[in-house]
Design an enzyme around this catalytic site. Structure first.
Site, PDB file in Angstrom:
ATOM      1  CG  HIS A 121      -1.945   1.004   1.311  1.00 56.09           C
ATOM      2  ND1 HIS A 121      -1.682   2.329   1.590  1.00 56.09           N
ATOM      3  CD2 HIS A 121      -3.296   0.919   1.146  1.00 56.09           C
ATOM      4  CE1 HIS A 121      -2.819   3.006   1.606  1.00 56.09           C
ATOM      5  NE2 HIS A 121      -3.811   2.180   1.333  1.00 56.09           N
ATOM      6  CG  ASP A 198       0.389  -2.056   6.054  1.00 57.46           C
ATOM      7  OD1 ASP A 198      -0.516  -2.036   6.902  1.00 57.46           O
ATOM      8  OD2 ASP A 198       0.214  -1.693   4.865  1.00 57.46           O
ATOM      9  CD  GLN A 201      -6.720  -4.513   4.361  1.00 58.04           C
ATOM     10  OE1 GLN A 201      -7.661  -5.234   4.702  1.00 58.04           O
ATOM     11  NE2 GLN A 201      -6.905  -3.275   3.934  1.00 58.04           N
ATOM     12  CE  LYS A 224      -7.329   0.025   6.219  1.00 59.82           C
ATOM     13  NZ  LYS A 224      -8.161   0.259   5.024  1.00 59.82           N
ATOM     14  CB  CYS A 362      -3.671   3.117  -1.799  1.00 60.96           C
ATOM     15  SG  CYS A 362      -4.981   4.317  -1.523  1.00 60.96           S
TER      16      CYS A 362
END
Length: 408
Positions: A121, A198, A201, A224, A362
């Site tokens: 991302h 990251d 997700q 999220k 993104c």
């Protein structure tokens, strides 16, 4: 509690969109919020609203207790060693930028390496790109398999003793693959580097244990994972955070201010300048309570079953290209329909009340790698059902038929 029962806890899922029941398949962009989180936010503003850490009055103490209580929930949620390692941020983007601006720029020099992938991302790509430009470090990329996944062999071939930082996704927001973080951490540490993950997700969809993963930094967002927008988390190992300088200065993060110089508060407060996102933190704490009540293992199992079902149904349509692995995939499917632009596809689906994402997600370097300009993405969460998949598949068939007639 099954998915249909869970749906009842999300007021927005009772909405009609364009005359159809809402089928929300964009949770990778932002999840919906259960009534428990909405009620906690409402209660906070009605009965607890005050600034934290500053006053000695009852309301201020109550707000501080809620704010710091949420920090402890977050610590336990990812199994950090202590709350000092939990930094509140505005989201994953801010958290990753904090590491790139504070740690990377202070510790890198020409000849050092930052390693990442083209899958990332933009929030886990541009900060490192810019840090490399500012310090003269080399910006390197781990080669991918044909389906876009990262292998341990490729990591071993890329990371060297010059590698100071590896920044990588836990789960891709486009390909849905899960990266072997624990094994990568071992390789990175053998070469004396640090690993930045990251987790935007992954934290909403599977149980995360940062001590077991042995990553050095881990970033994720509240919105999220059933929490409010505007709140996120940076986990960092204490020894690294203590040697980093804050990048925002002002109230709350200071210890003493003199005319010539200033000193900073202890962790985690030296990185939390100004009035923090108090309600967001309290709401995130409520979201964590909700997710743990359902069970992260239950959520992950449900989503994988749903994605497997969706892949089977979508592949049966014909003319649908799916990007990323088709087995052991996480909670999303990115795809294109032959001869239909993804924006047109998303517009047709929206006319039937079906919300999917369309664009470059993104992740423009990845789009170029896949040799597409854009794609559509359906992302699932604990409140989605096979009926949602059936609605998506029916919508795809209608869109395909419509555009084949238009351009025939």
């Amino acid at each position: 509690m099954n998915a249909k029962e869970i749906r009842e806890l999300f007021p927005i899922l009772k909405e009609q969109v364009n005359g159809h029941p809402l089928v929300y398949l964009d949770s990778a962009a932002s999840s919906q919020k259960p009534i428990q989180v909405i009620d906690v936010l409402n209660t906070y503003y009605k009965t607890q609203n005050a600034n934290v850490h500053r006053g000695v009055h009852t309301l201020g103490n109550k707000a501080t207790d809620e704010f710091e209580g949420a920090r402890e929930k977050i610590r336990a949620f990812i199994n950090a060693r202590e709350t000092a390692e939990i930094i509140y941020t505005r989201g994953t983007t801010t958290a990753l930028n904090l590491v790139a601006s504070s740690y990377a720029r202070a510790n890198l020099k020409p000849g050092d390496e930052i390693v990442t992938t083209v899958v990332e991302h933009h929030s886990n790509f541009i900060p490192w790109q810019q840090a490399a430009k500012a310090t003269g470090a080399t910006f390197k990329f781990i080669p991918l398999t044909e389906d876009g996944t990262v292998t341990i062999e490729a990591v071993k071939a890329t990371v060297t003793d010059k590698t100071k930082i590896v920044a990588i996704h836990h789960i891709s927001n486009v390909l849905g693959d899960t990266t072997p973080i624990k094994e990568i951490a071992q390789i990175v540490h053998q070469h004396g580097g640090i690993l930045v993950v990251d987790g935007a997700q992954s934290a909403p969809h599977q149980k995360v244990d940062v001590q077991d993963l042995d990553c050095d930094f881990y970033a994720f967002s509240g919105h999220k994972m059933c929490g409010p927008t505007g709140i996120g988390v940076l986990y960092g190992k204490r020894e690294l955070l203590e040697n980093m300088e804050p990048i925002e200065f002002g109230g709350e993060m200071i210890d003493f201010v003199y005319l010539e110089d200033s000193t900073w508060k202890e962790l985690p407060y030296k990185f939390e300048g100004g009035t923090p996102i108090i309600a967001g933190a309290v709401g995130l704490g409520a979201a964590i309570d909700f997710l743990e009540q359902i069970g992260l293992e239950t959520i992950e199992r449900h989503e994988k079953q749903l994605v497997k079902y969706a892949l089977e149904q979508m592949q049966a349509i014909g003319g649908v290209s799916i990007y990323g692995p088709t087995v052991d995939r996480s909670s999303l499917i990115t795809f294109n329909v032959e001869n239909v632009h993804p924006h047109d596809l998303a517009t047709v689906l929206d006319s039937y009340g079906i919300a999917v994402r369309a664009g470059h997600h993104c992740a423009q370097p990845l789009m170029r790698h896949l040799q597409v300009t854009a794609s559509a993405r359906a992302s699932f969460y604990l409140y989605n059902t096979e009926e949602d998949v059936d609605a998506l598949v029916a919508g795809l068939k209608k869109a395909k038929e419509y555009f084949s007639n238009v351009f025939s």
